[in-house]
Design an enzyme around this catalytic site. Sequence first.
Site, PDB file in Angstrom:
ATOM      1  N   HIS A  83     135.009   3.687  57.657  1.00 39.32           N
ATOM      2  CA  HIS A  83     134.269   4.829  57.125  1.00 39.32           C
ATOM      3  C   HIS A  83     133.340   4.388  56.006  1.00 39.32           C
ATOM      4  O   HIS A  83     133.375   3.237  55.562  1.00 39.32           O
ATOM      5  CB  HIS A  83     135.238   5.883  56.570  1.00 39.32           C
ATOM      6  CG  HIS A  83     135.960   6.663  57.605  1.00 39.32           C
ATOM      7  ND1 HIS A  83     135.565   7.923  58.012  1.00 39.32           N
ATOM      8  CD2 HIS A  83     137.066   6.361  58.336  1.00 39.32           C
ATOM      9  CE1 HIS A  83     136.393   8.361  58.952  1.00 39.32           C
ATOM     10  NE2 HIS A  83     137.319   7.431  59.158  1.00 39.32           N
TER      11      HIS A  83
ATOM     12  N   GLU B 253     126.528   7.792  58.660  1.00 36.53           N
ATOM     13  CA  GLU B 253     127.815   7.103  58.564  1.00 36.53           C
ATOM     14  C   GLU B 253     128.320   6.703  59.942  1.00 36.53           C
ATOM     15  O   GLU B 253     128.863   5.609  60.126  1.00 36.53           O
ATOM     16  CB  GLU B 253     128.841   8.007  57.880  1.00 36.53           C
ATOM     17  CG  GLU B 253     130.223   7.374  57.767  1.00 36.53           C
ATOM     18  CD  GLU B 253     131.302   8.335  57.313  1.00 36.53           C
ATOM     19  OE1 GLU B 253     132.467   7.904  57.224  1.00 36.53           O
ATOM     20  OE2 GLU B 253     130.988   9.523  57.055  1.00 36.53           O
TER      21      GLU B 253
ATOM     22  N   HIS C 223     133.990   9.063  62.949  1.00 29.68           N
ATOM     23  CA  HIS C 223     133.035  10.062  63.445  1.00 29.68           C
ATOM     24  C   HIS C 223     132.364   9.604  64.752  1.00 29.68           C
ATOM     25  O   HIS C 223     132.859   8.704  65.417  1.00 29.68           O
ATOM     26  CB  HIS C 223     132.023  10.406  62.352  1.00 29.68           C
ATOM     27  CG  HIS C 223     132.677  10.662  61.030  1.00 29.68           C
ATOM     28  ND1 HIS C 223     133.414  11.794  60.770  1.00 29.68           N
ATOM     29  CD2 HIS C 223     132.738   9.908  59.894  1.00 29.68           C
ATOM     30  CE1 HIS C 223     133.898  11.732  59.538  1.00 29.68           C
ATOM     31  NE2 HIS C 223     133.510  10.599  58.989  1.00 29.68           N
TER      32      HIS C 223
ATOM     33  N   GLU D 293     137.045   2.917  53.288  1.00 28.15           N
ATOM     34  CA  GLU D 293     135.789   3.538  52.842  1.00 28.15           C
ATOM     35  C   GLU D 293     134.965   2.421  52.212  1.00 28.15           C
ATOM     36  O   GLU D 293     135.227   1.989  51.084  1.00 28.15           O
ATOM     37  CB  GLU D 293     136.060   4.653  51.841  1.00 28.15           C
ATOM     38  CG  GLU D 293     136.852   5.830  52.403  1.00 28.15           C
ATOM     39  CD  GLU D 293     136.006   6.766  53.243  1.00 28.15           C
ATOM     40  OE1 GLU D 293     134.782   6.518  53.361  1.00 28.15           O
ATOM     41  OE2 GLU D 293     136.553   7.749  53.767  1.00 28.15           O
TER      42      GLU D 293
END
Length: 293
Positions: A175, A120, A83, A257
């Site tokens: 992430h 995040e 992101h 993650e």
Amino acid sequence: MPYDDSVPPTRRARPLLVTAALAALGLTTITGCGGSPDTADGAGAKASASASASAPAAPEASPTASLPRGPLTGRTVVIDPGHNPRNREHTEEIAEQVDIGTGRKECDTTGTSTDAGYAEARFTLDVSYRLRELLQARGARVLLTHDDDRPFGPCIDERARIGNEAKADAVVSVHADGSAVGNRGFHVILPAAVKGGGADTSAIVKSSADLGARIAGHFVRTTGSAPSNYIGGGTGLDTRDDLGGLNLSTVPKVFVECGNMRDPKDAALLTDASWRQKAAQGMADGIAAHLKG
């Protein structure tokens, strides 16, 4: 959302490759903690955070010639911070559809956040800077897909293209998840065997599985975090065919993650700078183990 796409995943089990890769590490079984299905939540991510979650100043990229020589000299690693902190200011642009080979998905998403507002996208940049420094210290040439230097994105197809054009020996997309309270732990997402349109992962499925298993093993040892109790069946590994960043990659690539930002216990880890350093160290050790074979 914690991923580069917002459509719920379709998963294809690849137990033989995963088991073989884990066995190479002596990790045939990694026990999880039980759990429930995940519910991703990317709404309202904020950039503010507590002092313990403050990102360090980004180190300047080192020219290849000035890198120390080490075990990863001559190797190229691309780090993909998930992101972008300013995606939330460009919702129209990131909603544009891009080709992921087997279909079309959003350019990018905003990412999730802790309940206290630690985004995040800030977490992924912080860990990526730490990871870059650790890999450069071992002699690797390290590129980031973005360095907090763009108004939004890059889009998921461009993220894949950056790794491909760099002819990277490994690509890691950093992430953190946005699942339900009680869902805890990390997992590593591996590319499924996908062929269609501009996507063909046949050349990277096996090498990506090895990269992912080695990162998972070292992540456990270094952070003390358990593999996900809600994805991956206790292995810490999950295979997906719906992520453009993986589908379009022609070099070994995985997503990590690091934990669930919406669970208070995981959030306490993710917002702790010393834990983030351990997370970067675990990833660096896993990448190095993969590259050294």
